[in-house]
Design a protein around this motif. Structure first.
Motif, PDB file in Angstrom:
ATOM      1  N   GLN A   3       6.286   5.680   8.844  1.00  0.00           N
ATOM      2  CA  GLN A   3       5.252   4.676   8.598  1.00  0.00           C
ATOM      3  C   GLN A   3       4.065   5.300   7.885  1.00  0.00           C
ATOM      4  O   GLN A   3       3.607   6.377   8.261  1.00  0.00           O
ATOM      5  CB  GLN A   3       4.794   4.058   9.930  1.00  0.00           C
ATOM      6  CG  GLN A   3       5.881   3.314  10.661  1.00  0.00           C
ATOM      7  CD  GLN A   3       6.385   2.108   9.892  1.00  0.00           C
ATOM      8  OE1 GLN A   3       5.660   1.453   9.168  1.00  0.00           O
ATOM      9  NE2 GLN A   3       7.657   1.831  10.046  1.00  0.00           N
ATOM     10  N   LYS A   4       3.559   4.615   6.873  1.00  0.00           N
ATOM     11  CA  LYS A   4       2.381   5.103   6.151  1.00  0.00           C
ATOM     12  C   LYS A   4       1.124   4.691   6.905  1.00  0.00           C
ATOM     13  O   LYS A   4       1.081   3.651   7.557  1.00  0.00           O
ATOM     14  CB  LYS A   4       2.342   4.518   4.750  1.00  0.00           C
ATOM     15  CG  LYS A   4       3.410   5.045   3.842  1.00  0.00           C
ATOM     16  CD  LYS A   4       3.228   4.510   2.438  1.00  0.00           C
ATOM     17  CE  LYS A   4       4.278   5.086   1.526  1.00  0.00           C
ATOM     18  NZ  LYS A   4       4.098   4.642   0.150  1.00  0.00           N
ATOM     19  N   TYR A   5       0.112   5.526   6.786  1.00  0.00           N
ATOM     20  CA  TYR A   5      -1.198   5.208   7.342  1.00  0.00           C
ATOM     21  C   TYR A   5      -1.870   4.241   6.378  1.00  0.00           C
ATOM     22  O   TYR A   5      -1.979   4.518   5.190  1.00  0.00           O
ATOM     23  CB  TYR A   5      -2.012   6.489   7.502  1.00  0.00           C
ATOM     24  CG  TYR A   5      -3.344   6.282   8.170  1.00  0.00           C
ATOM     25  CD1 TYR A   5      -3.411   5.978   9.525  1.00  0.00           C
ATOM     26  CD2 TYR A   5      -4.521   6.407   7.455  1.00  0.00           C
ATOM     27  CE1 TYR A   5      -4.630   5.800  10.144  1.00  0.00           C
ATOM     28  CE2 TYR A   5      -5.749   6.231   8.065  1.00  0.00           C
ATOM     29  CZ  TYR A   5      -5.795   5.923   9.415  1.00  0.00           C
ATOM     30  OH  TYR A   5      -7.002   5.744  10.032  1.00  0.00           O
ATOM     31  N   THR A   6      -2.283   3.083   6.872  1.00  0.00           N
ATOM     32  CA  THR A   6      -2.808   2.039   5.997  1.00  0.00           C
ATOM     33  C   THR A   6      -4.280   1.741   6.262  1.00  0.00           C
ATOM     34  O   THR A   6      -4.830   2.122   7.299  1.00  0.00           O
ATOM     35  CB  THR A   6      -2.018   0.730   6.185  1.00  0.00           C
ATOM     36  OG1 THR A   6      -2.257   0.247   7.521  1.00  0.00           O
ATOM     37  CG2 THR A   6      -0.525   0.939   5.967  1.00  0.00           C
TER      38      THR A   6
END
Length: 160
Positions: A3-6
């Protein structure tokens, strides 16, 4: 898949760090990234603000107002772009005149429209729901107003 940090996750962390315990929301097509971040952080027990879904923006702000008064802690409201901001109605007057610690956030149409960044405009509503100065709808009742257009760290330029 990792998961990307958004920006939405950073937003939720900032609210948590500011002492906000509840988000009083009326979410819609202008909040998909936030809804995704909420789903991700709520997969396990955590101390992020709890979501209270409200049927109308004035209800959301009125509930946040009362909860902030009862707990003596700031609370947050998240509403739709344009009409949702207008729907805060008299509740924003009440919160302002009562000096109640409520943070108000409204959605916005995506900033880009040619896929320059993820989440560019891709639905007809993205072009018709913008108003020239959405923050002006509430400016007379808030201590501070600002706009986050992108979470990108890199400089952003449009070529003509």
């Amino acid at each position: 898949m990792e998961q990307k940090y958004t920006t939405s996750t950073a937003f939720l962390e900032a609210l948590r760090d500011a002492g906000v315990s509840h988000l009083f929301v009326n979410l819609g097509s202008d909040h998909p990234a936030l809804i995704e971040s909420l789903a991700l952080v709520n997969q396990e027990p955590n101390d992020f603000p709890k979501v209270i879904t409200c049927p109308h923006e004035m209800v959301a702000l009125s509930a946040a107002h009362g909860y902030a008064q009862a707990t003596e802690r700031p609370q947050a409201v998240i509403v739709h772009v344009e009409c949702g901001t207008q729907n805060l109605g008299g509740a924003i007057h009440n919160a302002a005149k009562g000096s109640v610690p409520v943070l108000i956030f409204a959605g916005a149409s995506p900033y880009t429209q040619e896929n320059e960044l993820l989440g560019s405009r891709n639905e007809f509503i993205h072009w018709i729901q913008d108003v020239r100065d959405q923050r002006g709808i509430v400016r007379g009742y808030v201590k501070y107003d600002n706009e986050i257009r992108t979470g990108s760290k890199r400089p952003f330029a449009f070529l003509c």
